[in-house]
Scaffold this motif. Structure first.
Motif, PDB file in Angstrom:
ATOM      1  N   TYR A   1       0.817  -1.205   0.000  1.00  0.00           N
ATOM      2  CA  TYR A   1       0.000   0.000   0.000  1.00  0.00           C
ATOM      3  C   TYR A   1       0.853   1.258   0.000  1.00  0.00           C
ATOM      4  N   THR A   2       0.403   2.255  -0.730  1.00  0.00           N
ATOM      5  CA  THR A   2       1.021   3.577  -0.655  1.00  0.00           C
ATOM      6  C   THR A   2       0.081   4.554   0.031  1.00  0.00           C
ATOM      7  N   ASP A   3      -1.150   4.139   0.249  1.00  0.00           N
ATOM      8  CA  ASP A   3      -2.142   4.952   0.954  1.00  0.00           C
ATOM      9  C   ASP A   3      -2.157   4.478   2.404  1.00  0.00           C
ATOM     10  N   TYR A   4      -1.657   5.303   3.312  1.00  0.00           N
ATOM     11  CA  TYR A   4      -1.516   4.888   4.704  1.00  0.00           C
ATOM     12  C   TYR A   4      -2.841   4.639   5.404  1.00  0.00           C
ATOM     13  N   SER A   5      -3.937   5.082   4.816  1.00  0.00           N
ATOM     14  CA  SER A   5      -5.237   4.814   5.435  1.00  0.00           C
ATOM     15  C   SER A   5      -5.561   3.316   5.401  1.00  0.00           C
ATOM     16  N   HIS A   6      -4.843   2.537   4.581  1.00  0.00           N
ATOM     17  CA  HIS A   6      -5.039   1.087   4.533  1.00  0.00           C
ATOM     18  C   HIS A   6      -4.313   0.355   5.658  1.00  0.00           C
ATOM     19  N   LEU A   7      -3.464   1.057   6.386  1.00  0.00           N
ATOM     20  CA  LEU A   7      -2.708   0.420   7.468  1.00  0.00           C
ATOM     21  C   LEU A   7      -3.642  -0.109   8.546  1.00  0.00           C
ATOM     22  N   LYS A   8      -3.388  -1.331   8.953  1.00  0.00           N
ATOM     23  CA  LYS A   8      -4.116  -1.953  10.052  1.00  0.00           C
ATOM     24  C   LYS A   8      -3.130  -2.202  11.191  1.00  0.00           C
ATOM     25  N   VAL A   9      -3.630  -2.202  12.388  1.00  0.00           N
ATOM     26  CA  VAL A   9      -2.801  -2.480  13.560  1.00  0.00           C
ATOM     27  C   VAL A   9      -2.125  -3.845  13.368  1.00  0.00           C
ATOM     28  N   GLY A  10      -0.821  -3.896  13.610  1.00  0.00           N
ATOM     29  CA  GLY A  10      -0.059  -5.126  13.480  1.00  0.00           C
ATOM     30  C   GLY A  10       0.615  -5.318  12.130  1.00  0.00           C
ATOM     31  N   MET A  11       0.384  -4.408  11.196  1.00  0.00           N
ATOM     32  CA  MET A  11       1.011  -4.517   9.875  1.00  0.00           C
ATOM     33  C   MET A  11       2.459  -4.046   9.907  1.00  0.00           C
ATOM     34  N   VAL A  12       3.236  -4.605   8.988  1.00  0.00           N
ATOM     35  CA  VAL A  12       4.624  -4.218   8.797  1.00  0.00           C
ATOM     36  C   VAL A  12       4.696  -2.963   7.931  1.00  0.00           C
ATOM     37  N   ILE A  13       5.584  -2.062   8.306  1.00  0.00           N
ATOM     38  CA  ILE A  13       5.980  -0.945   7.449  1.00  0.00           C
ATOM     39  C   ILE A  13       7.479  -1.124   7.251  1.00  0.00           C
ATOM     40  N   ALA A  14       7.940  -1.067   6.013  1.00  0.00           N
ATOM     41  CA  ALA A  14       9.354  -1.307   5.755  1.00  0.00           C
ATOM     42  C   ALA A  14       9.861  -0.414   4.634  1.00  0.00           C
ATOM     43  N   VAL A  15      11.167  -0.214   4.631  1.00  0.00           N
ATOM     44  CA  VAL A  15      11.858   0.430   3.519  1.00  0.00           C
ATOM     45  C   VAL A  15      12.925  -0.541   3.021  1.00  0.00           C
ATOM     46  N   PRO A  16      13.167  -0.599   1.705  1.00  0.00           N
ATOM     47  CA  PRO A  16      14.143  -1.546   1.181  1.00  0.00           C
ATOM     48  C   PRO A  16      15.584  -1.134   1.440  1.00  0.00           C
ATOM     49  N   SER A  17      15.802   0.142   1.724  1.00  0.00           N
ATOM     50  CA  SER A  17      17.129   0.635   2.099  1.00  0.00           C
ATOM     51  C   SER A  17      16.962   2.040   2.676  1.00  0.00           C
ATOM     52  N   HIS A  18      17.984   2.493   3.395  1.00  0.00           N
ATOM     53  CA  HIS A  18      18.022   3.869   3.892  1.00  0.00           C
ATOM     54  C   HIS A  18      19.478   4.256   4.058  1.00  0.00           C
ATOM     55  N   THR A  19      19.731   5.531   4.241  1.00  0.00           N
ATOM     56  CA  THR A  19      21.103   6.038   4.242  1.00  0.00           C
ATOM     57  C   THR A  19      21.710   6.245   5.631  1.00  0.00           C
ATOM     58  N   HIS A  20      21.033   5.817   6.677  1.00  0.00           N
ATOM     59  CA  HIS A  20      21.505   6.135   8.033  1.00  0.00           C
ATOM     60  C   HIS A  20      22.512   5.143   8.607  1.00  0.00           C
ATOM     61  N   THR A  21      22.517   3.909   8.127  1.00  0.00           N
ATOM     62  CA  THR A  21      23.500   2.927   8.588  1.00  0.00           C
ATOM     63  C   THR A  21      23.959   2.091   7.391  1.00  0.00           C
ATOM     64  N   ARG A  22      25.129   1.491   7.525  1.00  0.00           N
ATOM     65  CA  ARG A  22      25.639   0.638   6.453  1.00  0.00           C
ATOM     66  C   ARG A  22      24.703  -0.539   6.202  1.00  0.00           C
ATOM     67  N   MET A  23      24.274  -1.224   7.286  1.00  0.00           N
ATOM     68  CA  MET A  23      23.366  -2.369   7.133  1.00  0.00           C
ATOM     69  C   MET A  23      22.015  -1.925   6.568  1.00  0.00           C
ATOM     70  N   GLY A  24      21.558  -0.749   6.979  1.00  0.00           N
ATOM     71  CA  GLY A  24      20.300  -0.230   6.460  1.00  0.00           C
ATOM     72  C   GLY A  24      20.358   0.063   4.978  1.00  0.00           C
ATOM     73  N   SER A  25      21.521   0.455   4.491  1.00  0.00           N
ATOM     74  CA  SER A  25      21.642   0.724   3.058  1.00  0.00           C
ATOM     75  C   SER A  25      21.562  -0.568   2.240  1.00  0.00           C
ATOM     76  N   ILE A  26      21.887  -1.679   2.877  1.00  0.00           N
ATOM     77  CA  ILE A  26      21.835  -2.985   2.189  1.00  0.00           C
ATOM     78  C   ILE A  26      20.493  -3.680   2.415  1.00  0.00           C
ATOM     79  N   TYR A  27      20.052  -3.741   3.679  1.00  0.00           N
ATOM     80  CA  TYR A  27      18.890  -4.558   4.040  1.00  0.00           C
ATOM     81  C   TYR A  27      17.622  -3.777   4.374  1.00  0.00           C
ATOM     82  N   GLY A  28      17.694  -2.457   4.494  1.00  0.00           N
ATOM     83  CA  GLY A  28      16.514  -1.667   4.827  1.00  0.00           C
ATOM     84  C   GLY A  28      16.216  -1.663   6.316  1.00  0.00           C
ATOM     85  N   HIS A  29      14.980  -1.308   6.637  1.00  0.00           N
ATOM     86  CA  HIS A  29      14.534  -1.272   8.039  1.00  0.00           C
ATOM     87  C   HIS A  29      13.044  -1.560   8.073  1.00  0.00           C
TER      88      HIS A  29
END
Length: 179
Positions: A120-148
């Motif tokens: 989903y890209t519309d956050y109104s579809h979020l239900k309690v207990g759902m995962v929110i994830a990013v495929p990568s981010h720039t804040h840590t080395r591991m985060g740039s590879i594996y996301g958060h």
């Protein structure tokens, strides 16, 4: 009259409270949550004027905790109980929660949680207990590879593991990790 004025309105719904202001036929209310509207407030403003108050509703950013079903509430209870497996192991923490809730085969990295479950890209579809994830981010080395990854716990809040379990405002989490 429509040439000179905007009609703003907001509703109060069971178990949630007042939602944000909407205008001129925009949808507001509890569609999809199965709760009743208890009151309506209406204001007229000159055409193009700002809303009489906030246009952000608690429901628009995800399901409120009070509307969660028993399994969703169990997941949030587990989120608060399962300890951190350590820094860099956000997806292992999520897997531990889901396994204790009775789900199987949930071991993957945050990047795969993103590609496999975050549709989903519309956050109104979020239900309690759902995962929110990013495929990568720039804040840590591991985060740039594996996301958060984090879990949505309702009321626009998430919990994640960064070596310790923390509770954050969902908008902050999304802004910080969406690099």
């Amino acid at each position: 009259m429509a040439s000179y004025f905007d009609v703003w309105y907001k509703v109060h719904v069971d178990s949630v409270g007042w939602l944000g202001w909407a205008k001129d036929g925009a949808v507001t209310g509890s569609t999809g949550y199965g709760v009743h509207v208890q009151a309506v407030q209406v204001r007229l403003t000159r055409k193009g004027a700002n809303a009489p108050g906030t246009t952000i509703s608690p429901c628009l950013l995800g399901q409120p905790f009070t509307l969660a079903n028993p399994m969703q509430k169990k997941i949030v209870e587990l989120v608060r109980q399962v300890p951190s497996p350590g820094p860099g192991l956000c997806s292992e923490w999520i897997a531990g929660i889901y396994e204790r809730a009775g789900f199987r085969n949930v071991h993957t990295d945050a990047c795969d949680y993103y590609w496999d479950y975050c549709k989903y890209t519309d956050y109104s579809h979020l239900k309690v207990g759902m995962v929110i994830a990013v495929p990568s981010h720039t804040h840590t080395r591991m985060g740039s590879i594996y996301g958060h990854v984090c879990l949505y716990i309702g009321n626009n809040q998430v919990m994640d593991n960064v070596g310790q379990i923390r509770t954050l405002d969902m908008a902050y989490w999304l802004d910080y990790y969406s690099t």
